[in-house]
Design a protein around this motif. Structure first.
Motif, PDB file in Angstrom:
ATOM      1  N   THR A  16      46.308  35.981  44.423  1.00 59.94           N
ATOM      2  CA  THR A  16      46.046  34.622  44.891  1.00 59.94           C
ATOM      3  C   THR A  16      47.163  33.638  44.568  1.00 59.94           C
ATOM      4  OG1 THR A  16      44.859  34.249  42.823  1.00 59.94           O
ATOM      5  CG2 THR A  16      43.552  34.903  44.730  1.00 59.94           C
ATOM      6  N   LEU A  17      48.150  34.052  43.803  1.00 58.90           N
ATOM      7  CA  LEU A  17      49.228  33.173  43.380  1.00 58.90           C
ATOM      8  C   LEU A  17      50.572  33.830  43.637  1.00 58.90           C
ATOM      9  CD1 LEU A  17      47.997  32.063  39.820  1.00 58.90           C
ATOM     10  CD2 LEU A  17      47.970  30.662  41.890  1.00 58.90           C
ATOM     11  N   ASN A  18      51.584  33.026  43.850  1.00 56.69           N
ATOM     12  CA  ASN A  18      52.950  33.533  43.913  1.00 56.69           C
ATOM     13  C   ASN A  18      53.474  33.627  42.479  1.00 56.69           C
ATOM     14  OD1 ASN A  18      55.353  34.435  44.996  1.00 56.69           O
ATOM     15  ND2 ASN A  18      56.189  32.374  45.208  1.00 56.69           N
ATOM     16  N   ARG A  19      52.877  34.561  41.749  1.00 51.22           N
ATOM     17  CA  ARG A  19      53.138  34.675  40.315  1.00 51.22           C
ATOM     18  C   ARG A  19      53.171  36.151  39.922  1.00 51.22           C
ATOM     19  NH1 ARG A  19      50.182  31.424  35.383  1.00 51.22           N
ATOM     20  NH2 ARG A  19      50.612  32.909  33.717  1.00 51.22           N
ATOM     21  N   ALA A  20      54.198  36.526  39.183  1.00 56.34           N
ATOM     22  CA  ALA A  20      54.338  37.908  38.733  1.00 56.34           C
ATOM     23  C   ALA A  20      53.400  38.185  37.571  1.00 56.34           C
ATOM     24  CB  ALA A  20      55.782  38.173  38.305  1.00 56.34           C
ATOM     25  N   GLY A 103      46.739  45.699  27.872  1.00 59.98           N
ATOM     26  CA  GLY A 103      46.353  44.643  28.801  1.00 59.98           C
ATOM     27  C   GLY A 103      47.499  44.031  29.575  1.00 59.98           C
ATOM     28  N   GLY A 104      47.275  42.803  29.984  1.00 55.28           N
ATOM     29  CA  GLY A 104      48.100  42.121  30.961  1.00 55.28           C
ATOM     30  C   GLY A 104      47.223  41.856  32.170  1.00 55.28           C
ATOM     31  N   HIS A 105      47.445  40.746  32.847  1.00 57.33           N
ATOM     32  CA  HIS A 105      46.565  40.382  33.955  1.00 57.33           C
ATOM     33  C   HIS A 105      46.524  41.432  35.068  1.00 57.33           C
ATOM     34  CE1 HIS A 105      46.371  36.241  32.293  1.00 57.33           C
ATOM     35  NE2 HIS A 105      45.211  36.230  32.946  1.00 57.33           N
ATOM     36  N   GLY A 106      47.589  42.184  35.226  1.00 57.46           N
ATOM     37  CA  GLY A 106      47.600  43.191  36.280  1.00 57.46           C
ATOM     38  C   GLY A 106      46.434  44.162  36.201  1.00 57.46           C
ATOM     39  N   THR A 107      45.946  44.408  35.012  1.00 58.54           N
ATOM     40  CA  THR A 107      44.887  45.408  34.815  1.00 58.54           C
ATOM     41  C   THR A 107      43.601  45.062  35.555  1.00 58.54           C
ATOM     42  OG1 THR A 107      44.064  44.332  32.801  1.00 58.54           O
ATOM     43  CG2 THR A 107      45.802  45.986  32.535  1.00 58.54           C
ATOM     44  N   VAL A 108      43.323  43.768  35.764  1.00 54.95           N
ATOM     45  CA  VAL A 108      42.049  43.412  36.385  1.00 54.95           C
ATOM     46  C   VAL A 108      41.998  43.864  37.844  1.00 54.95           C
ATOM     47  CG1 VAL A 108      41.609  41.503  34.805  1.00 54.95           C
ATOM     48  CG2 VAL A 108      42.761  41.058  36.980  1.00 54.95           C
ATOM     49  N   GLY A 160      36.981  41.562  23.881  1.00 56.20           N
ATOM     50  CA  GLY A 160      37.988  41.583  24.935  1.00 56.20           C
ATOM     51  C   GLY A 160      38.382  40.150  25.257  1.00 56.20           C
ATOM     52  N   PHE A 161      39.290  40.004  26.192  1.00 53.12           N
ATOM     53  CA  PHE A 161      39.782  38.671  26.537  1.00 53.12           C
ATOM     54  C   PHE A 161      38.617  37.795  26.980  1.00 53.12           C
ATOM     55  CE2 PHE A 161      42.610  35.702  28.964  1.00 53.12           C
ATOM     56  CZ  PHE A 161      43.481  35.423  27.922  1.00 53.12           C
ATOM     57  N   THR A 162      38.543  36.593  26.427  1.00 53.11           N
ATOM     58  CA  THR A 162      37.362  35.758  26.613  1.00 53.11           C
ATOM     59  C   THR A 162      37.507  34.786  27.779  1.00 53.11           C
ATOM     60  OG1 THR A 162      38.140  34.005  25.137  1.00 53.11           O
ATOM     61  CG2 THR A 162      36.961  35.860  24.119  1.00 53.11           C
ATOM     62  N   ASN A 163      36.371  34.285  28.224  1.00 52.83           N
ATOM     63  CA  ASN A 163      36.377  33.246  29.257  1.00 52.83           C
ATOM     64  C   ASN A 163      37.145  32.017  28.788  1.00 52.83           C
ATOM     65  OD1 ASN A 163      34.741  35.014  30.623  1.00 52.83           O
ATOM     66  ND2 ASN A 163      32.894  33.761  30.508  1.00 52.83           N
ATOM     67  N   GLN A 170      44.464  28.632  32.363  1.00 54.32           N
ATOM     68  CA  GLN A 170      44.275  27.970  33.656  1.00 54.32           C
ATOM     69  C   GLN A 170      44.326  28.980  34.812  1.00 54.32           C
ATOM     70  OE1 GLN A 170      47.219  24.762  33.714  1.00 54.32           O
ATOM     71  NE2 GLN A 170      45.870  23.438  32.535  1.00 54.32           N
ATOM     72  N   LEU A 171      43.727  30.155  34.565  1.00 52.32           N
ATOM     73  CA  LEU A 171      43.733  31.208  35.585  1.00 52.32           C
ATOM     74  C   LEU A 171      42.319  31.681  35.933  1.00 52.32           C
ATOM     75  CD1 LEU A 171      46.773  33.303  34.308  1.00 52.32           C
ATOM     76  CD2 LEU A 171      46.673  31.914  36.388  1.00 52.32           C
ATOM     77  N   THR A 172      41.320  30.923  35.512  1.00 52.34           N
ATOM     78  CA  THR A 172      39.932  31.329  35.747  1.00 52.34           C
ATOM     79  C   THR A 172      39.646  31.595  37.223  1.00 52.34           C
ATOM     80  OG1 THR A 172      39.184  30.081  33.812  1.00 52.34           O
ATOM     81  CG2 THR A 172      37.527  30.616  35.487  1.00 52.34           C
ATOM     82  N   ASP A 173      40.209  30.780  38.094  1.00 62.48           N
ATOM     83  CA  ASP A 173      39.924  30.907  39.523  1.00 62.48           C
ATOM     84  C   ASP A 173      40.906  31.823  40.249  1.00 62.48           C
ATOM     85  OD1 ASP A 173      37.769  29.139  39.291  1.00 62.48           O
ATOM     86  OD2 ASP A 173      39.070  27.394  39.595  1.00 62.48           O
ATOM     87  N   ASP A 174      41.829  32.433  39.498  1.00 63.16           N
ATOM     88  CA  ASP A 174      42.875  33.228  40.134  1.00 63.16           C
ATOM     89  C   ASP A 174      42.805  34.704  39.781  1.00 63.16           C
ATOM     90  OD1 ASP A 174      44.377  31.078  41.512  1.00 63.16           O
ATOM     91  OD2 ASP A 174      44.605  30.327  39.469  1.00 63.16           O
TER      92      ASP A 174
END
Length: 228
Positions: A16-20, A103-108, A160-163, A170-174
């Motif tokens: 959803t973002l232009n973000r690596a 981890g890392g966001h890619g895992t989701v 695990g990583f929390t809400n 600031q990535l809750t919606d992404d």
């Protein structure tokens, strides 16, 4: 010979973002350092095998501590972990005493529904081994089926990583879902400490850490279990 399998993401960019994104480097290296300091061999696997991207945020100047520098400048680590990670089909579960989902966001995006990785983890666990994960890597546990038809983590104590931590990012919606919510929905007993402070939970042969600060602690807890 004691051996541990580290699972890394192949996802290089947010949907959803232009973000690596990618693996958060310290979550692989700080765990790995505990293993290598104790002469425990490590292999690396990813959902698709091959190239593993590194989240550029984890390469920032304030993140590149001595351990990260040690591994990131090591040709063997760059080759086996980041350039040529194993595919699940390359892995023989009986070779390993533990599995660790970094981890890392890619895992989701590529961990939760990867049944081949889930089967590897379950096989290691059924052979008396340890299943472990940290931060967003805990979503890899969602791919493991239990013996009773319920999720493997149903009724198990973990973290695990929390809400709250995702909101701080600031990535809750992404992200497609929140790790904390998904663990709870699968029946896990999720606990947490203050945001971005070390917190590790051990439930039998399941070890989980809340955030990047917990990677070393997860490694130390896994070490205690596999050296018993």
């Amino acid at each position: 010979m004691t051996k541990v399998l580290i699972v890394l993401t192949n996802t290089a960019k947010f949907d959803t973002l232009n973000r690596a994104t990618g693996v958060w480097l310290s979550e692989a290296t700080h765990f790995n350092k505990v293993m290598t300091d104790n002469q425990i061999d490590v292999d690396y696997v990813s959902p698709a095998g091959g190239y593993v991207p590194v989240d550029p945020g984890s390469l920032a100047e304030d993140q590149l501590d001595a351990i990260n520098n040690q591994f990131y400048t090591d040709a063997d680590f760059r080759n086996r972990a980041l350039a040529h990670s194993l595919k699940p089909a390359d892995v023989t579960p009986s070779d390993y005493d533990a599995i660790y989902f970094a981890g890392g966001h890619g895992t989701v995006w590529d961990f939760p529904k990867n049944k081949p990785l889930g089967k590897i983890a379950k096989s290691i666990y059924d052979n008396g081994g340890v299943v472990s994960a940290v931060c967003h890597g805990v979503v890899g546990l969602l791919a493991i089926d239990g013996d009773d038809g319920k999720p493997f983590i149903n009724g198990k104590q973990l973290t695990g990583f929390t809400n709250e931590e995702e909101a701080i990012n600031q990535l809750t919606d992404d992200v497609p879902f929140l790790a904390e919510d998904a663990l709870k929905a699968a029946g896990a007993v999720h606990t947490k400490h203050d945001a971005y402070t070390e917190y590790v939970v051990t439930d039998g042969r399941l070890v989980t850490g809340q955030n990047p600060q917990s990677a070393k602690g997860v490694g130390e807890a896994v070490l205690q279990l596999i050296q018993k």
